[in-house]
Design a protein around this motif. Structure first.
Motif: not given
Length: 327
Positions: A187-207
């Motif tokens: 989870t910390r590895t993923l959080w670090g990537l989202y921190r580095k590339h905030p736009w990643l969280a806008r790509v895709g969703s849980l559904t």
């Protein structure tokens, strides 16, 4: 009229370049100052995002500005002199025609340039034409390598998720058997990537999840950490999704805040300060006594810290999941 101020016959992007160049030359924009973002340029000049990107790319190639991730485009440390003014209208600079073939253009360069744009300006600023402008190639050249912006975003996401793997945290050391330690690293590895590339969280969703190989590398790590503890497949996968949603749910706000700051010109603190009268009215209304008590106890106001919330939520999730996984 000189190139420094632009002429009515110039393409829109050159008139934008001339205006920003003049502001830098006049000292109105000093080294380190932010220049208008692609979105701000598009709104102010009434042009497409691709045109705005081309203007900033031209300034960058002249050495006048530089892109800094999550800050935006700023005036470079030193401002080289602009191009010489033309001596006659026919001498005005025009965009050089792109060559018919561009052997230096590769899919990897396109993806890397796209990630740089999204890191600095946000995903909304990304366009196929803008990427071509950044690379200095013909507008349609990128389509030879990737058919659409949607396909490009998937390639960008795959590249970004591939920049770090949970296993990297252990280097030459043995990966621990403890599921909790492995999940925390994942989870910390993923959080670090989202921190580095905030736009990643806008790509895709849980559904509608992203089905890209490098994200599945992270999923495989989490599932293998949880596997072997007697969980039925549905429960195991539900826990995996829950842990991912904790990371993704907080990370969404990284890009939202960057977009809001770009749109309003206000930092988070400045925005909250501007809403102080509304907050005071709610506190003083007497309708929300617990809210008023808690908010009133903060000496310097509440500091929303996403990293701290990530840590708090992760600990709570792991503590709550321990009897489920080990029971």
């Amino acid at each position: 009229m000189t190139q420094t101020t632009g002429t009515a016959g110039d393409p829109p992007y050159l008139r934008i370049v001339a205006t920003i160049r003049r502001r830098i030359a006049d000292g109105e924009l000093a080294p380190g100052d932010r220049v208008p973002s692609t979105r701000q340029i598009a709104a102010q000049w009434g042009v497409a995002l691709a045109t705005a990107t081309k203007a900033l790319t031209t300034l960058r190639l002249e050495g006048l500005v530089e892109a800094r991730p999550r800050i935006g485009t700023v005036v470079a440390g030193s401002s080289p002199a602009g191009p010489a003014a033309p001596t006659a209208p026919t001498a005005r600079r025009r965009p050089s025609p792109a060559p018919d073939t561009e052997p230096e253009l590769t899919l990897d360069r396109i993806v890397r340039a796209s990630v740089e744009i999204a890191d600095a300006e946000g995903l909304a600023a990304l366009s196929m034409r803008g990427v071509a402008a950044r690379l200095g190639v013909a507008a349609m050249s990128t389509y030879r390598y990737v058919p659409s912006k949607e396909d490009l975003v998937l390639l960008m996401a795959d590249a970004a998720f591939g920049e770090a793997r949970p296993a990297d945290a252990y280097a030459d050391a043995d990966v621990p058997e403890d599921w909790r330690a492995r999940v925390e690293v994942g989870t910390r590895t993923l959080w670090g990537l989202y921190r580095k590339h905030p736009w990643l969280a806008r790509v895709g969703s849980l559904t509608r999840p992203l089905l890209v190989p490098n994200l599945l590398v992270h999923g495989e790590w989490m599932l293998s950490a949880l596997d072997g503890h007697g969980l039925d497949p549905t429960t195991l996968f539900d826990i995996h999704v829950l842990l991912y949603s904790h990371v993704h749910g907080l990370a969404v706000h990284l890009e939202l805040e960057a977009d809001a700051e770009a749109a309003t010109g206000q930092s988070e603190d400045q925005w909250m300060d501007s809403r102080a009268p509304v907050l005071r009215e709610l506190v003083d209304s007497g309708r929300f006594p617990t809210f008023a008590k808690v908010v009133g106890s903060f000496e310097d106001g509440y500091d929303l810290r996403l990293d701290a919330l990530f840590d708090l939520g992760l600990r709570a999730l792991l503590d709550g999941l321990t009897p489920v996984v080990e029971g």
